[in-house]
Design a protein around this motif. Structure first.
Motif, PDB file in Angstrom:
ATOM      1  N   ILE A 187       0.836  -1.204   0.000  1.00 54.51           N
ATOM      2  CA  ILE A 187       0.000   0.000   0.000  1.00 54.51           C
ATOM      3  C   ILE A 187       0.868   1.250   0.000  1.00 54.51           C
ATOM      4  O   ILE A 187       0.609   2.203  -0.756  1.00 54.51           O
ATOM      5  CB  ILE A 187      -0.954  -0.005   1.212  1.00 54.51           C
ATOM      6  N   TYR A 188       1.903   1.274   0.817  1.00 56.92           N
ATOM      7  CA  TYR A 188       2.808   2.430   0.851  1.00 56.92           C
ATOM      8  C   TYR A 188       3.471   2.630  -0.509  1.00 56.92           C
ATOM      9  O   TYR A 188       3.561   3.757  -1.013  1.00 56.92           O
ATOM     10  CB  TYR A 188       3.871   2.226   1.936  1.00 56.92           C
ATOM     11  N   THR A 189       3.932   1.547  -1.120  1.00 51.87           N
ATOM     12  CA  THR A 189       4.588   1.634  -2.424  1.00 51.87           C
ATOM     13  C   THR A 189       3.637   2.155  -3.493  1.00 51.87           C
ATOM     14  O   THR A 189       3.988   3.031  -4.292  1.00 51.87           O
ATOM     15  CB  THR A 189       5.128   0.254  -2.840  1.00 51.87           C
ATOM     16  N   THR A 190       2.413   1.620  -3.518  1.00 50.12           N
ATOM     17  CA  THR A 190       1.424   2.056  -4.505  1.00 50.12           C
ATOM     18  C   THR A 190       1.089   3.532  -4.329  1.00 50.12           C
ATOM     19  O   THR A 190       0.944   4.272  -5.310  1.00 50.12           O
ATOM     20  CB  THR A 190       0.147   1.211  -4.389  1.00 50.12           C
ATOM     21  N   ALA A 191       0.988   3.998  -3.074  1.00 51.73           N
ATOM     22  CA  ALA A 191       0.703   5.407  -2.812  1.00 51.73           C
ATOM     23  C   ALA A 191       1.859   6.298  -3.265  1.00 51.73           C
ATOM     24  O   ALA A 191       1.639   7.382  -3.806  1.00 51.73           O
ATOM     25  CB  ALA A 191       0.426   5.616  -1.327  1.00 51.73           C
ATOM     26  N   VAL A 227     -14.850  -7.173  -6.734  1.00 49.08           N
ATOM     27  CA  VAL A 227     -13.385  -7.254  -6.669  1.00 49.08           C
ATOM     28  C   VAL A 227     -12.937  -8.199  -5.559  1.00 49.08           C
ATOM     29  O   VAL A 227     -12.161  -9.135  -5.781  1.00 49.08           O
ATOM     30  CB  VAL A 227     -12.772  -5.851  -6.459  1.00 49.08           C
ATOM     31  N   PHE A 228     -13.445  -7.974  -4.353  1.00 45.47           N
ATOM     32  CA  PHE A 228     -12.990  -8.770  -3.219  1.00 45.47           C
ATOM     33  C   PHE A 228     -13.555 -10.191  -3.244  1.00 45.47           C
ATOM     34  O   PHE A 228     -12.886 -11.127  -2.792  1.00 45.47           O
ATOM     35  CB  PHE A 228     -13.357  -8.074  -1.910  1.00 45.47           C
ATOM     36  N   THR A 229     -14.765 -10.362  -3.775  1.00 47.72           N
ATOM     37  CA  THR A 229     -15.315 -11.715  -3.881  1.00 47.72           C
ATOM     38  C   THR A 229     -14.493 -12.557  -4.844  1.00 47.72           C
ATOM     39  O   THR A 229     -14.181 -13.725  -4.562  1.00 47.72           O
ATOM     40  CB  THR A 229     -16.784 -11.674  -4.353  1.00 47.72           C
ATOM     41  N   LYS A 230     -14.120 -11.990  -5.988  1.00 47.25           N
ATOM     42  CA  LYS A 230     -13.300 -12.714  -6.950  1.00 47.25           C
ATOM     43  C   LYS A 230     -11.930 -13.042  -6.364  1.00 47.25           C
ATOM     44  O   LYS A 230     -11.380 -14.129  -6.592  1.00 47.25           O
ATOM     45  CB  LYS A 230     -13.155 -11.916  -8.230  1.00 47.25           C
ATOM     46  N   LEU A 231     -11.369 -12.117  -5.595  1.00 43.87           N
ATOM     47  CA  LEU A 231     -10.078 -12.374  -4.952  1.00 43.87           C
ATOM     48  C   LEU A 231     -10.197 -13.503  -3.935  1.00 43.87           C
ATOM     49  O   LEU A 231      -9.336 -14.393  -3.876  1.00 43.87           O
ATOM     50  CB  LEU A 231      -9.557 -11.104  -4.281  1.00 43.87           C
ATOM     51  N   HIS A 232     -11.272 -13.480  -3.139  1.00 39.33           N
ATOM     52  CA  HIS A 232     -11.472 -14.530  -2.135  1.00 39.33           C
ATOM     53  C   HIS A 232     -11.728 -15.888  -2.784  1.00 39.33           C
ATOM     54  O   HIS A 232     -11.211 -16.917  -2.323  1.00 39.33           O
ATOM     55  CB  HIS A 232     -12.629 -14.163  -1.206  1.00 39.33           C
ATOM     56  N   ILE A 254       1.241 -14.132  -6.615  1.00 41.75           N
ATOM     57  CA  ILE A 254       0.683 -13.181  -7.576  1.00 41.75           C
ATOM     58  C   ILE A 254      -0.652 -12.656  -7.088  1.00 41.75           C
ATOM     59  O   ILE A 254      -0.949 -11.458  -7.191  1.00 41.75           O
ATOM     60  CB  ILE A 254       0.532 -13.854  -8.963  1.00 41.75           C
ATOM     61  N   LEU A 255      -1.482 -13.539  -6.536  1.00 41.37           N
ATOM     62  CA  LEU A 255      -2.800 -13.138  -6.050  1.00 41.37           C
ATOM     63  C   LEU A 255      -2.688 -12.161  -4.888  1.00 41.37           C
ATOM     64  O   LEU A 255      -3.414 -11.155  -4.839  1.00 41.37           O
ATOM     65  CB  LEU A 255      -3.593 -14.369  -5.622  1.00 41.37           C
ATOM     66  N   PHE A 256      -1.790 -12.428  -3.940  1.00 40.44           N
ATOM     67  CA  PHE A 256      -1.592 -11.517  -2.806  1.00 40.44           C
ATOM     68  C   PHE A 256      -1.172 -10.134  -3.294  1.00 40.44           C
ATOM     69  O   PHE A 256      -1.722  -9.113  -2.863  1.00 40.44           O
ATOM     70  CB  PHE A 256      -0.534 -12.073  -1.851  1.00 40.44           C
ATOM     71  N   LEU A 257      -0.189 -10.083  -4.194  1.00 38.99           N
ATOM     72  CA  LEU A 257       0.308  -8.802  -4.702  1.00 38.99           C
ATOM     73  C   LEU A 257      -0.785  -8.074  -5.478  1.00 38.99           C
ATOM     74  O   LEU A 257      -1.023  -6.875  -5.257  1.00 38.99           O
ATOM     75  CB  LEU A 257       1.527  -9.032  -5.590  1.00 38.99           C
ATOM     76  N   PHE A 258      -1.441  -8.782  -6.374  1.00 34.18           N
ATOM     77  CA  PHE A 258      -2.497  -8.169  -7.181  1.00 34.18           C
ATOM     78  C   PHE A 258      -3.617  -7.632  -6.288  1.00 34.18           C
ATOM     79  O   PHE A 258      -4.108  -6.519  -6.495  1.00 34.18           O
ATOM     80  CB  PHE A 258      -3.053  -9.202  -8.165  1.00 34.18           C
ATOM     81  N   GLY A 259      -4.016  -8.405  -5.279  1.00 36.19           N
ATOM     82  CA  GLY A 259      -5.098  -7.984  -4.405  1.00 36.19           C
ATOM     83  C   GLY A 259      -4.769  -6.741  -3.610  1.00 36.19           C
ATOM     84  O   GLY A 259      -5.616  -5.845  -3.460  1.00 36.19           O
ATOM     85  N   LEU A 260      -3.546  -6.634  -3.109  1.00 36.41           N
ATOM     86  CA  LEU A 260      -3.162  -5.472  -2.302  1.00 36.41           C
ATOM     87  C   LEU A 260      -3.064  -4.208  -3.148  1.00 36.41           C
ATOM     88  O   LEU A 260      -3.487  -3.127  -2.709  1.00 36.41           O
ATOM     89  CB  LEU A 260      -1.822  -5.754  -1.616  1.00 36.41           C
ATOM     90  N   VAL A 261      -2.524  -4.324  -4.354  1.00 37.88           N
ATOM     91  CA  VAL A 261      -2.472  -3.160  -5.238  1.00 37.88           C
ATOM     92  C   VAL A 261      -3.886  -2.775  -5.659  1.00 37.88           C
ATOM     93  O   VAL A 261      -4.234  -1.581  -5.690  1.00 37.88           O
ATOM     94  CB  VAL A 261      -1.594  -3.448  -6.482  1.00 37.88           C
ATOM     95  N   GLN A 271      -6.724  -3.162  -4.058  1.00 36.27           N
ATOM     96  CA  GLN A 271      -7.509  -2.510  -3.008  1.00 36.27           C
ATOM     97  C   GLN A 271      -7.036  -1.078  -2.787  1.00 36.27           C
ATOM     98  O   GLN A 271      -7.828  -0.216  -2.387  1.00 36.27           O
ATOM     99  CB  GLN A 271      -7.459  -3.312  -1.713  1.00 36.27           C
ATOM    100  N   THR A 272      -5.762  -0.790  -3.078  1.00 39.49           N
ATOM    101  CA  THR A 272      -5.284   0.596  -3.012  1.00 39.49           C
ATOM    102  C   THR A 272      -5.871   1.418  -4.160  1.00 39.49           C
ATOM    103  O   THR A 272      -6.288   2.567  -3.956  1.00 39.49           O
ATOM    104  CB  THR A 272      -3.755   0.641  -3.069  1.00 39.49           C
ATOM    105  N   ILE A 273      -5.912   0.842  -5.367  1.00 40.85           N
ATOM    106  CA  ILE A 273      -6.524   1.528  -6.502  1.00 40.85           C
ATOM    107  C   ILE A 273      -8.010   1.761  -6.231  1.00 40.85           C
ATOM    108  O   ILE A 273      -8.563   2.824  -6.551  1.00 40.85           O
ATOM    109  CB  ILE A 273      -6.355   0.702  -7.792  1.00 40.85           C
ATOM    110  N   LEU A 274      -8.674   0.778  -5.622  1.00 38.26           N
ATOM    111  CA  LEU A 274     -10.087   0.909  -5.289  1.00 38.26           C
ATOM    112  C   LEU A 274     -10.296   2.041  -4.290  1.00 38.26           C
ATOM    113  O   LEU A 274     -11.269   2.799  -4.390  1.00 38.26           O
ATOM    114  CB  LEU A 274     -10.619  -0.408  -4.725  1.00 38.26           C
ATOM    115  N   TYR A 275      -9.398   2.180  -3.334  1.00 39.25           N
ATOM    116  CA  TYR A 275      -9.462   3.277  -2.361  1.00 39.25           C
ATOM    117  C   TYR A 275      -9.403   4.623  -3.078  1.00 39.25           C
ATOM    118  O   TYR A 275     -10.224   5.521  -2.808  1.00 39.25           O
ATOM    119  CB  TYR A 275      -8.314   3.145  -1.367  1.00 39.25           C
TER     120      TYR A 275
END
Length: 334
Positions: free
Chosen positions: A114-118, A234-239, A277-284, A286-290
């Motif tokens: 999240i810090y990196t994406t910001a 987004v989050f349902t597909k990730l889960h 890949i899923l962990f990284l994609f999901g965290l980036v 959710q930051t874009i979604l924010y």
């Protein structure tokens, strides 16, 4: 991430995916470093625990079976009792260690990504060393939010258990009762998913906003309004992807002895790679979604002030006051 803020509010599901992939590819070097440092251990801990836990569970079942067919009072019975007690101690120590490391690396990974994406969004100078310096400080805010989310999950599940007990007492065991049970089950999972979305968005809020803990979760709940269905999808597909990887690993690696050693190793490597890949994609994502939700609510994201906040993490962090001229996120009216 060069998309203007006024365009962010129009991002839908595929727009968020596109921005996520674009961000990761454009900054693949630092995201690779973060993945190898934080996300790889997280994936190993999660999947390896399934294999080790299964081995210990099978050992406990074997020992317990031998104990049941052994005459009480004999020396063998006493030894089996001691062995079973030791195996249970090892099992629960494994669980405690697993959850401790899982939480730690999960929060560290979340903080770093999240810090990196910001920083990418604010066009700040970014190095892997600066990320490593910031993560321990950001982690503290995330941990408070995690504790609040844990309490919410606990209360929610306790209420669900109470309702289940009342159902078993008052509803008859017939077709109507079965229908009611399935309706309750669907409502439970809907609520669980909604709380998960609020918590994951609150993780971003804890880092990029002047809120953490309960306030971060309340802010998260307000942010997803208007973009609720996008967030749910987004989050349902990730889960679902996460559970699919877990099931594949369990069936083909943990219980896939008939496939042979090399096939099991191949499936294990595939699951490790897919999970990272899923962990990284999901965290980036959710930051874009924010950022999308902030833009949708016309809350201007001052890149300069947000950048100053990110820089503050490198020194002694001082929270920005909402009344200051340098407010991080200011409300604009249309």
């Amino acid at each position: 991430m060069d998309k203007p803020q006024e365009e962010m509010q129009f991002l839908g599901l595929f727009g968020i995916y596109k921005e996520t992939i674009k961000t990761i590819i454009s900054w693949r070097k630092i995201f690779t470093q973060i993945t190898l440092t934080f996300i790889l251990p997280l994936a190993i801990i999660f999947l390896a625990h399934m294999e080790v836990s299964n081995l210990i569970s099978r050992k406990i079942m074997q020992t317990d079976f031998q104990k049941h067919i052994t005459r009480p009072g004999t020396l063998r019975y006493s030894k089996l009792t001691d062995a079973l007690r030791s195996e249970w101690i090892i099992y629960w120590l494994l669980k405690a260690t697993y959850f401790t490391f899982l939480i730690v690396f999960s929060l560290l990974s979340t903080s770093a990504v999240i810090y990196t994406t910001a920083c990418i969004y604010t066009s700040r100078n970014l190095t892997f060393t600066s990320v490593l310096n910031v993560v321990p400080k950001v982690w503290k805010r995330l941990f408070v939010t995690f504790l609040c989310a844990f309490v919410v999950y606990l209360i929610y599940n306790l209420l669900a258990i109470l309702i289940l007990v009342l159902y078993m007492v008052h509803f008859p065991d017939n077709t109507f009762g079965v229908v009611v049970f399935h309706v309750m089950l669907i409502l439970y999972f809907m609520g669980f998913v909604y709380i998960s979305i609020i918590w994951q968005m609150a993780c971003v809020v804890s880092i990029l906003d002047n809120f953490y803990g309960v306030k971060a979760m309340m802010k998260s709940k307000d942010l997803i309004k208007g973009k609720r269905w996008v967030a749910i999808i987004v989050f349902t597909k990730l889960h679902l992807s996460f559970f699919a990887i877990q099931i594949i690993f369990e069936l083909l690696v943990v219980y896939g002895h008939a496939l042979g050693v090399w096939r099991r190793v191949g499936f294990a490597l595939f699951c490790f790679l897919a999970l990272m890949i899923l962990f990284l994609f999901g965290l980036v994502a959710q930051t874009i979604l924010y950022l999308t939700c902030k833009s949708y609510h016309y809350e201007s994201i001052n890149k300069s002030s947000l950048g100053d906040l990110l820089e503050d993490y490198l020194g002694d962090y001082e929270a920005l006051n909402n009344g200051d001229d340098n407010v991080q996120l200011e409300q604009t009216h249309v």
